[in-house]
Design an enzyme around this catalytic site. Sequence first.
Site, PDB file in Angstrom:
ATOM      1  N   ASP A   9       0.777  -1.248   0.000  1.00 29.63           N
ATOM      2  CA  ASP A   9       0.000   0.000   0.000  1.00 29.63           C
ATOM      3  C   ASP A   9       0.808   1.298   0.000  1.00 29.63           C
ATOM      4  O   ASP A   9       0.478   2.234   0.737  1.00 29.63           O
ATOM      5  CB  ASP A   9      -0.965   0.012   1.189  1.00 29.63           C
ATOM      6  CG  ASP A   9      -1.965  -1.124   1.145  1.00 29.63           C
ATOM      7  OD1 ASP A   9      -1.987  -1.884   0.161  1.00 29.63           O
ATOM      8  OD2 ASP A   9      -2.727  -1.266   2.110  1.00 29.63           O
ATOM      9  N   LYS A 102      -6.847  -4.790  -3.132  1.00 30.64           N
ATOM     10  CA  LYS A 102      -7.594  -5.283  -1.979  1.00 30.64           C
ATOM     11  C   LYS A 102      -8.676  -4.287  -1.593  1.00 30.64           C
ATOM     12  O   LYS A 102      -8.596  -3.121  -1.933  1.00 30.64           O
ATOM     13  CB  LYS A 102      -6.666  -5.597  -0.811  1.00 30.64           C
ATOM     14  CG  LYS A 102      -5.847  -4.450  -0.312  1.00 30.64           C
ATOM     15  CD  LYS A 102      -4.784  -4.953   0.659  1.00 30.64           C
ATOM     16  CE  LYS A 102      -4.056  -3.845   1.350  1.00 30.64           C
ATOM     17  NZ  LYS A 102      -4.868  -3.035   2.221  1.00 30.64           N
ATOM     18  N   CYS A 144      -1.780  -2.543   7.703  1.00 32.21           N
ATOM     19  CA  CYS A 144      -1.717  -3.419   6.535  1.00 32.21           C
ATOM     20  C   CYS A 144      -0.408  -4.200   6.416  1.00 32.21           C
ATOM     21  O   CYS A 144      -0.412  -5.334   5.946  1.00 32.21           O
ATOM     22  CB  CYS A 144      -2.027  -2.629   5.274  1.00 32.21           C
ATOM     23  SG  CYS A 144      -3.709  -1.936   5.335  1.00 32.21           S
TER      24      CYS A 144
END
Length: 189
Positions: A9, A102, A144
Amino acid sequence: MPTALLIVDVQNDFTEGGALGVTGGASVARRVTEYLASDAEYDVVVASRDWHDADNDNGGHFATVGPPDFVTTWPVHCVAGTAGAEYHPDLVADAVDVHVRKGQGVPAYSMFEGTTDDGAQLSDVLRELGVTDVDVVGIATDYCVRASALDALGAGFSARVLTDLVAGVAAESSTAALAEMSEAGATVI
């Protein structure tokens, strides 16, 4: 032992100035790029992106009624097709072999909850490539990155977290996340 680098991310909305900007996020983008340009050798490089729907609350992930609690509900972020969902410009995505999205209508923290561009599960892709070991880097250490490293371990991969290539939301929760990952079997270096 085939090894993968998992870049979690590193997106505009998770770096300074983004909807959920993390201090040090842009620096992570630069350092990961520099790391890949150095002698780092991986059999496969994977990068994930939060990729949320614009027309709904993504399974309650977006706070649409009342303020976000920053635990299970969040401000709108990383909406598919927006600049906030794109990789940070300092992350050279040319080195990425596999892209994972995601979220996509549901809450998701781990890159193992997402799918590749052709709809495959990450664990299946890594197994097909013979990967046994993964190095995890990215944003955010306490959310994450943590979830991705723990899921990598749960899927049977050996995992290392490279602490000079991560940034967390808060120091205390990041320290706790690193300890949790270590206790679960990850090597934290």
